[in-house]
Design an enzyme around this catalytic site. Structure first.
Site, PDB file in Angstrom:
ATOM      1  N   ILE A 102      31.140 -18.591 -29.974  1.00 36.84           N
ATOM      2  CA  ILE A 102      31.728 -18.219 -28.687  1.00 36.84           C
ATOM      3  C   ILE A 102      31.991 -16.718 -28.706  1.00 36.84           C
ATOM      4  O   ILE A 102      32.809 -16.225 -29.476  1.00 36.84           O
ATOM      5  CB  ILE A 102      33.047 -18.986 -28.450  1.00 36.84           C
ATOM      6  CG1 ILE A 102      32.803 -20.495 -28.523  1.00 36.84           C
ATOM      7  CG2 ILE A 102      33.642 -18.607 -27.104  1.00 36.84           C
ATOM      8  CD1 ILE A 102      34.072 -21.306 -28.515  1.00 36.84           C
ATOM      9  N   ASP A 103      31.284 -15.991 -27.871  1.00 37.27           N
ATOM     10  CA  ASP A 103      31.344 -14.532 -27.886  1.00 37.27           C
ATOM     11  C   ASP A 103      31.782 -14.026 -26.516  1.00 37.27           C
ATOM     12  O   ASP A 103      31.048 -14.155 -25.530  1.00 37.27           O
ATOM     13  CB  ASP A 103      29.973 -13.962 -28.263  1.00 37.27           C
ATOM     14  CG  ASP A 103      29.992 -12.440 -28.399  1.00 37.27           C
ATOM     15  OD1 ASP A 103      31.097 -11.851 -28.338  1.00 37.27           O
ATOM     16  OD2 ASP A 103      28.912 -11.850 -28.561  1.00 37.27           O
ATOM     17  N   SER A 104      32.972 -13.447 -26.472  1.00 38.91           N
ATOM     18  CA  SER A 104      33.469 -12.910 -25.202  1.00 38.91           C
ATOM     19  C   SER A 104      32.655 -11.714 -24.737  1.00 38.91           C
ATOM     20  O   SER A 104      32.724 -11.307 -23.573  1.00 38.91           O
ATOM     21  CB  SER A 104      34.944 -12.516 -25.338  1.00 38.91           C
ATOM     22  OG  SER A 104      35.102 -11.537 -26.355  1.00 38.91           O
TER      23      SER A 104
END
Length: 308
Positions: free
Chosen positions: A182-184
């Site tokens: 999960i990469d903002s």
């Protein structure tokens, strides 16, 4: 034989202070300098008692336990029992970790070789071989620094793995299972439909896709050229996503519309019905820790309890 009590006391005071600092670092507790100093001073008093008429009492395990209560209580205070007990156990953990490390290194370096009747004999388990003060003085700070960095690395890794999820991608009768990060920083959207884009490490899954589709994803110009590649069943799923990297002109990502994306996070299954899968041909994780980059917007899709 001379006993330099002041030197021994100072070393124990310094070591207790370092152990308390390492305990605070592990527990992420606020460091109040005067509390650390007083706590270390209380711990160092045990050395003075050992050479006093109260030596028998001072060397008793119960006395040492009470001293550790006082050290931790003064250094971190008492808010509730769990808070205090956690500090006490972590203080013991750091003490055993550093002390055990020093003994381990010492006996690792202590290795004697002798020849008896033509037979080579080794001895690395002699009990009672004292550790020199020079070794302690040099080894303790090194092991303290090493332990602090290793704990920091473990925490960083834990934070990283908290962002790792299992992902299932369904396209027709093809089901892909991958590990996603999960990469903002991933803010890719289809500019027309506003669908969030997940980036897939395609080389790991090439066998699941038609060869002609893989060729198109590697050479996007084939989509508009006259030299058409062999048609495939997913042509109506293909989308081009414009993006711009740092120091680069506008480019395009080759993406597919899946039937369904399921993100398994903890005890929940997050169902993503409107998302895109971008086929990326560069390695996303050099360590192989994840296979795709998950758009954070996908986590706000409909959620259902996991069957597991």
């Amino acid at each position: 034989m001379y006993i330099y009590l002041d030197v021994i006391w100072l070393l124990n005071f310094s070591f207790d202070a370092l152990l308390l600092l390492l305990t605070a670092f592990i527990l992420k507790r606020r460091i109040i300098k005067w509390r650390i100093v007083v706590g270390a001073f209380i711990g160092s008093l045990l050395v003075l008692l050992i050479v006093s008429p109260f030596a028998t009492i001072a060397s008793h395990p119960l006395t040492k336990l009470l001293f550790s209560f006082a050290i931790v209580g003064v250094a971190f205070g008492y808010k509730r029992f769990r808070y205090f007990f956690q500090g006490l156990l972590t203080f013991y953990f750091t003490t055993f970790m550093i002390g055990g490390g020093m003994i381990g290194v010492h006996y690792f370096l202590e290795f004697e070789v002798a020849v008896l009747d033509g037979v080579l004999l080794t001895d690395s388990t002699r009990y009672g071989n004292p550790i020199s003060w020079g070794f302690v003085l040099l080894g303790f700070p090194i092991l303290w620094y090493f332990s602090k960095n290793r704990i920091s690395d473990i925490e960083t890794k834990q934070i990283f793995y908290d962002q790792i999820v299992d992902v299932t991608i369904q396209i027709d009768d093809v089901e892909l299972k991958a590990r996603g990060l999960i990469d903002s920083g991933n803010q890719l959207f289809d500019p027309i439909t506003k669908r969030p884009v997940m980036i897939l490490d395609t080389p790991k899954f090439e066998s699941y896709f038609p060869k002609s589709l893989i060729e198109q994803s590697k050479n996007i110009e084939l989509l508009t050229s006259d030299s058409l590649t062999e048609p495939h069943k997913w042509e109506n799923r293909v989308r081009l996503i414009p993006y711009r990297g740092v120091g680069q002109n506008h480019q395009f990502l080759f993406a597919l519309i899946p039937d369904l994306i399921t993100i398994h996070k903890g005890n929940e299954d997050i169902i993503v019905k409107k998302g895109l899968i971008a086929l990326n041909h560069t390695t996303l994780s050099t360590d192989g820790e994840y296979d795709c980059i998950v758009h954070p917007k996908m986590l706000v899709s409909s959620t259902i309890p996991s069957a597991s």
